[in-house]
Design a protein around this motif. Structure first.
Motif, PDB file in Angstrom:
ATOM      1  N   VAL A  71       0.883  -1.166   0.000  1.00 35.89           N
ATOM      2  CA  VAL A  71       0.000   0.000   0.000  1.00 35.89           C
ATOM      3  C   VAL A  71       0.920   1.215   0.000  1.00 35.89           C
ATOM      4  O   VAL A  71       1.457   1.608   1.038  1.00 35.89           O
ATOM      5  CB  VAL A  71      -0.936  -0.011   1.218  1.00 35.89           C
ATOM      6  CG1 VAL A  71      -1.934   1.134   1.124  1.00 35.89           C
ATOM      7  CG2 VAL A  71      -1.664  -1.351   1.327  1.00 35.89           C
ATOM      8  N   ALA A  72       1.126   1.793  -1.166  1.00 33.84           N
ATOM      9  CA  ALA A  72       2.236   2.718  -1.377  1.00 33.84           C
ATOM     10  C   ALA A  72       1.804   4.175  -1.427  1.00 33.84           C
ATOM     11  O   ALA A  72       0.727   4.511  -1.927  1.00 33.84           O
ATOM     12  CB  ALA A  72       2.963   2.364  -2.676  1.00 33.84           C
ATOM     13  N   ASP A  73       2.689   5.021  -0.923  1.00 33.34           N
ATOM     14  CA  ASP A  73       2.575   6.468  -1.063  1.00 33.34           C
ATOM     15  C   ASP A  73       3.799   6.916  -1.840  1.00 33.34           C
ATOM     16  O   ASP A  73       4.911   6.936  -1.314  1.00 33.34           O
ATOM     17  CB  ASP A  73       2.522   7.124   0.313  1.00 33.34           C
ATOM     18  CG  ASP A  73       2.494   8.649   0.243  1.00 33.34           C
ATOM     19  OD1 ASP A  73       2.377   9.203  -0.866  1.00 33.34           O
ATOM     20  OD2 ASP A  73       2.612   9.292   1.300  1.00 33.34           O
ATOM     21  N   GLY A  74       3.603   7.242  -3.109  1.00 28.89           N
ATOM     22  CA  GLY A  74       4.732   7.664  -3.924  1.00 28.89           C
ATOM     23  C   GLY A  74       5.244   6.549  -4.820  1.00 28.89           C
ATOM     24  O   GLY A  74       4.715   5.441  -4.839  1.00 28.89           O
ATOM     25  N   PRO A  75       6.313   6.849  -5.580  1.00 28.23           N
ATOM     26  CA  PRO A  75       6.832   5.918  -6.585  1.00 28.23           C
ATOM     27  C   PRO A  75       7.614   4.754  -5.965  1.00 28.23           C
ATOM     28  O   PRO A  75       8.845   4.748  -5.946  1.00 28.23           O
ATOM     29  CB  PRO A  75       7.735   6.806  -7.446  1.00 28.23           C
ATOM     30  CG  PRO A  75       8.199   7.875  -6.506  1.00 28.23           C
ATOM     31  CD  PRO A  75       7.043   8.141  -5.575  1.00 28.23           C
ATOM     32  N   LEU A  76       6.881   3.789  -5.477  1.00 22.75           N
ATOM     33  CA  LEU A  76       7.463   2.612  -4.846  1.00 22.75           C
ATOM     34  C   LEU A  76       6.882   1.388  -5.539  1.00 22.75           C
ATOM     35  O   LEU A  76       5.683   1.121  -5.425  1.00 22.75           O
ATOM     36  CB  LEU A  76       7.140   2.610  -3.353  1.00 22.75           C
ATOM     37  CG  LEU A  76       7.774   1.534  -2.481  1.00 22.75           C
ATOM     38  CD1 LEU A  76       9.296   1.635  -2.497  1.00 22.75           C
ATOM     39  CD2 LEU A  76       7.256   1.653  -1.044  1.00 22.75           C
ATOM     40  N   PRO A  77       7.689   0.637  -6.286  1.00 22.14           N
ATOM     41  CA  PRO A  77       7.143  -0.482  -7.054  1.00 22.14           C
ATOM     42  C   PRO A  77       6.789  -1.674  -6.176  1.00 22.14           C
ATOM     43  O   PRO A  77       7.323  -1.838  -5.074  1.00 22.14           O
ATOM     44  CB  PRO A  77       8.285  -0.831  -8.014  1.00 22.14           C
ATOM     45  CG  PRO A  77       9.525  -0.397  -7.291  1.00 22.14           C
ATOM     46  CD  PRO A  77       9.135   0.830  -6.521  1.00 22.14           C
ATOM     47  N   ALA A  78       5.896  -2.503  -6.677  1.00 23.88           N
ATOM     48  CA  ALA A  78       5.517  -3.715  -5.958  1.00 23.88           C
ATOM     49  C   ALA A  78       6.667  -4.722  -5.989  1.00 23.88           C
ATOM     50  O   ALA A  78       7.321  -4.899  -7.023  1.00 23.88           O
ATOM     51  CB  ALA A  78       4.284  -4.343  -6.594  1.00 23.88           C
ATOM     52  N   PRO A  79       6.938  -5.388  -4.885  1.00 26.09           N
ATOM     53  CA  PRO A  79       7.920  -6.469  -4.899  1.00 26.09           C
ATOM     54  C   PRO A  79       7.430  -7.608  -5.796  1.00 26.09           C
ATOM     55  O   PRO A  79       6.233  -7.733  -6.076  1.00 26.09           O
ATOM     56  CB  PRO A  79       7.981  -6.920  -3.427  1.00 26.09           C
ATOM     57  CG  PRO A  79       7.400  -5.782  -2.648  1.00 26.09           C
ATOM     58  CD  PRO A  79       6.380  -5.150  -3.533  1.00 26.09           C
ATOM     59  N   ASP A  80       8.336  -8.455  -6.216  1.00 29.52           N
ATOM     60  CA  ASP A  80       7.967  -9.601  -7.038  1.00 29.52           C
ATOM     61  C   ASP A  80       6.928 -10.451  -6.316  1.00 29.52           C
ATOM     62  O   ASP A  80       7.090 -10.789  -5.136  1.00 29.52           O
ATOM     63  CB  ASP A  80       9.198 -10.467  -7.345  1.00 29.52           C
ATOM     64  CG  ASP A  80      10.165  -9.781  -8.287  1.00 29.52           C
ATOM     65  OD1 ASP A  80       9.768  -8.805  -8.953  1.00 29.52           O
ATOM     66  OD2 ASP A  80      11.334 -10.233  -8.359  1.00 29.52           O
ATOM     67  N   GLY A  81       5.854 -10.775  -7.015  1.00 28.65           N
ATOM     68  CA  GLY A  81       4.825 -11.622  -6.455  1.00 28.65           C
ATOM     69  C   GLY A  81       3.813 -10.894  -5.600  1.00 28.65           C
ATOM     70  O   GLY A  81       2.902 -11.528  -5.056  1.00 28.65           O
ATOM     71  N   TRP A  82       3.944  -9.591  -5.473  1.00 28.27           N
ATOM     72  CA  TRP A  82       3.029  -8.783  -4.674  1.00 28.27           C
ATOM     73  C   TRP A  82       2.096  -7.990  -5.581  1.00 28.27           C
ATOM     74  O   TRP A  82       2.442  -7.661  -6.717  1.00 28.27           O
ATOM     75  CB  TRP A  82       3.801  -7.789  -3.820  1.00 28.27           C
ATOM     76  CG  TRP A  82       4.534  -8.335  -2.637  1.00 28.27           C
ATOM     77  CD1 TRP A  82       5.424  -9.379  -2.619  1.00 28.27           C
ATOM     78  CD2 TRP A  82       4.465  -7.835  -1.302  1.00 28.27           C
ATOM     79  NE1 TRP A  82       5.910  -9.564  -1.356  1.00 28.27           N
ATOM     80  CE2 TRP A  82       5.341  -8.627  -0.521  1.00 28.27           C
ATOM     81  CE3 TRP A  82       3.763  -6.798  -0.693  1.00 28.27           C
ATOM     82  CZ2 TRP A  82       5.524  -8.408   0.845  1.00 28.27           C
ATOM     83  CZ3 TRP A  82       3.940  -6.573   0.663  1.00 28.27           C
ATOM     84  CH2 TRP A  82       4.815  -7.382   1.417  1.00 28.27           C
ATOM     85  N   ALA A  83       0.913  -7.646  -5.025  1.00 29.92           N
ATOM     86  CA  ALA A  83       0.051  -6.644  -5.645  1.00 29.92           C
ATOM     87  C   ALA A  83       0.445  -5.274  -5.098  1.00 29.92           C
ATOM     88  O   ALA A  83       1.209  -5.171  -4.132  1.00 29.92           O
ATOM     89  CB  ALA A  83      -1.412  -6.945  -5.349  1.00 29.92           C
ATOM     90  N   ARG A  84      -0.081  -4.229  -5.713  1.00 24.76           N
ATOM     91  CA  ARG A  84       0.214  -2.860  -5.271  1.00 24.76           C
ATOM     92  C   ARG A  84      -1.009  -1.991  -5.436  1.00 24.76           C
ATOM     93  O   ARG A  84      -1.701  -2.072  -6.469  1.00 24.76           O
ATOM     94  CB  ARG A  84       1.366  -2.270  -6.092  1.00 24.76           C
ATOM     95  CG  ARG A  84       1.784  -0.849  -5.686  1.00 24.76           C
ATOM     96  CD  ARG A  84       2.766  -0.255  -6.686  1.00 24.76           C
ATOM     97  NE  ARG A  84       3.264   1.046  -6.264  1.00 24.76           N
ATOM     98  CZ  ARG A  84       2.601   2.195  -6.393  1.00 24.76           C
ATOM     99  NH1 ARG A  84       1.400   2.211  -6.959  1.00 24.76           N
ATOM    100  NH2 ARG A  84       3.148   3.333  -5.982  1.00 24.76           N
ATOM    101  N   ILE A  85      -1.302  -1.180  -4.428  1.00 28.93           N
ATOM    102  CA  ILE A  85      -2.333  -0.149  -4.546  1.00 28.93           C
ATOM    103  C   ILE A  85      -1.761   1.148  -3.992  1.00 28.93           C
ATOM    104  O   ILE A  85      -0.788   1.140  -3.239  1.00 28.93           O
ATOM    105  CB  ILE A  85      -3.632  -0.514  -3.801  1.00 28.93           C
ATOM    106  CG1 ILE A  85      -3.389  -0.644  -2.289  1.00 28.93           C
ATOM    107  CG2 ILE A  85      -4.252  -1.787  -4.371  1.00 28.93           C
ATOM    108  CD1 ILE A  85      -4.663  -0.761  -1.474  1.00 28.93           C
TER     109      ILE A  85
END
Length: 224
Positions: A71-85
């Motif tokens: 659950v990101a604030d800013g330009p932080l990519p999802a780790p491998d195998g993770w989702a990102r919102i």
């Protein structure tokens, strides 16, 4: 919400089906861990934040779960195998509630941690998740009066969080009271220390020597 999943059903004896959330801010100088400055520079504080995130990702990746979401604030990519919102909301309470709401899965509990406890170990996360077996909510106190984890059998219960003052000396107590007032059975975990100041950082590194965070702190101190 959809994302990478593991096998359905319980993954550890006595542990409910659970997903893991990591609330994190992109480690950019001047935007993270500014209370570490001084004694360290904004860039050094950002380097420590990046190491803390990496250590926490490693721990959460090793914990069996239905899904894992950054659950990101800013330009932080999802780790491998993770989702990102993306985080959304005006204050921390709103962002926390939104994280639970935006990732909710039917029949799956949710455990959230932040990027402030790089000393977190696999056993700590599993213990918090397993505690949901006899509870509706698990809350992990932090030494500064806040909390380091919240696990909810029903993620909808996070709707109480926007009404709780965050980052205060009684945030844990108020969160516990708000959850209990909703009728939830709340249990607590072991206390952790958030990394907000230089002494906090040293304590976290000492608690888990050999981590990325401990190595990053050693490099920062050597450069002083």
């Amino acid at each position: 919400m959809t994302g990478p999943e593991l096998a359905e059903g319980p993954v550890i004896m006595g542990m409910p089906r659970i997903q893991l959330l990591l609330l994190a801010k992109a480690p950019l100088p001047g935007r993270v861990k500014t209370r570490l400055c001084p004694p360290w520079t904004l860039q050094q504080a950002a380097d420590l934040a990046a190491a803390a995130i990496a250590d926490t990702v490693e721990v959460l990746t090793a914990v069996p779960a239905v899904a894992r979401t950054l659950v990101a604030d800013g330009p932080l990519p999802a780790p491998d195998g993770w989702a990102r919102i993306e985080q959304r909301g005006e204050g921390l309470g709103e962002r926390l509630a939104a994280a639970f709401a935006d990732t909710a899965r039917p029949g799956v509990a949710t455990l959230l941690v932040g990027m402030d406890t790089p000393q977190l170990g696999i056993a700590d996360v599993i213990a918090a998740a397993a505690a949901l077996t006899g509870a509706d909510a698990v809350l992990g106190p932090a030494e500064d009066g806040g909390w380091w984890t919240l696990a909810l059998r029903d993620p909808a219960a996070a709707a109480v969080l926007p009404g709780v003052p965050m980052s205060t000396a009684d945030t844990f107590a108020r969160t516990h009271a708000a959850l209990a007032a909703r009728g939830l059975r709340v249990v607590t975990t072991a206390t952790m220390r958030d990394v907000d100041t230089a002494p906090d950082a040293c304590a976290a590194a000492d608690a888990r020597p050999g981590t990325r965070f401990a190595r990053a702190l050693a490099a920062v101190r050597a450069a002083a």
